[in-house]
Design an enzyme around this catalytic site. Sequence first.
Site, PDB file in Angstrom:
ATOM      1  CB  CYS A   1      -7.691   2.767  -9.332  1.00 15.52           C
ATOM      2  SG  CYS A   1      -7.604   1.345  -8.217  1.00 15.52           S
TER       3      CYS A   1
ATOM      4  CG  HIS B   1      -7.167   6.081  -5.845  1.00 16.13           C
ATOM      5  ND1 HIS B   1      -8.330   5.983  -6.596  1.00 16.13           N
ATOM      6  CD2 HIS B   1      -6.809   4.806  -5.533  1.00 16.13           C
ATOM      7  CE1 HIS B   1      -8.664   4.706  -6.707  1.00 16.13           C
ATOM      8  NE2 HIS B   1      -7.768   3.971  -6.084  1.00 16.13           N
TER       9      HIS B   1
ATOM     10  CD  GLU C   1      -9.356   9.223  -7.175  1.00 14.00           C
ATOM     11  OE1 GLU C   1      -8.234   9.294  -7.731  1.00 14.00           O
ATOM     12  OE2 GLU C   1      -9.842   8.143  -6.785  1.00 14.00           O
TER      13      GLU C   1
END
Length: 238
Positions: A108, A213, A215
């Site tokens: 990001c 994203h 994660e």
Amino acid sequence: MEKPKIAVVPLIDKARQSYWMLPGYMKAVEAAGGIPFMLPLTSDESDIARMSCMFDGFLFTGGQDINPGLYGERAEEVCGEVCHERDAMESALFKRVLELDKPVFGICRGLQMINVLLGGTLYQDIPTQFVSSVKIGHSQSPPYSKPVHDVRIEKDSLLQRIIGKEVYKVNSYHHQGIKRLAEPLVAAAEAEDGLIEAVIMPDKKFVLAVQWHPEFNYAEDEGSFRLFEAFIRSCGQQ
Ligand code: MN
């Protein structure tokens, strides 16, 4: 073989006056076979030089908007909160890490920062500045683990070898994006509206960044896990 040591760029919450970390960044690195370390926030050049030598790989995390001054623009009304301390630290760290050709994974803000530091520019706000005939939402609401839009991955690219798909569904939690791609980078994935969603720096061993994203969903999304796995693997091959 020893597990690679992975430096993770710290997050800052200005309102709470705190440095913090999303568990996903740390846990995904661990799950993929690395040991994560959150870095101190510093712009001390010699400390940064030392840190660039101490670790096997560098994770550039998400966070605040990047100061448009870094790409020669004035901040528009639509630009969000910026963080000069992170801008300064990441600028110095990325430069050092590139010189050493150590693996970098950007997420990001990480992708946006890498683009800016290599000479590219950003849309300060996608909804008001990015014109496309195809309208898709890039700012999803929770849960952030849920994929919301497709990206088309460049054929035969490193990213396609990692993810193993040409069309891949990703989550999306960003209001800025790449406007002009920096010359040393190549686009590795695009959303249906034409926005660049992943970049690779082909001259380097492993510099990969994504606008989405991983994660948030590495535990249930195979592609997200493979991204971390590929990053950690490259960190172990030095
Ligand atoms: Mn997106």
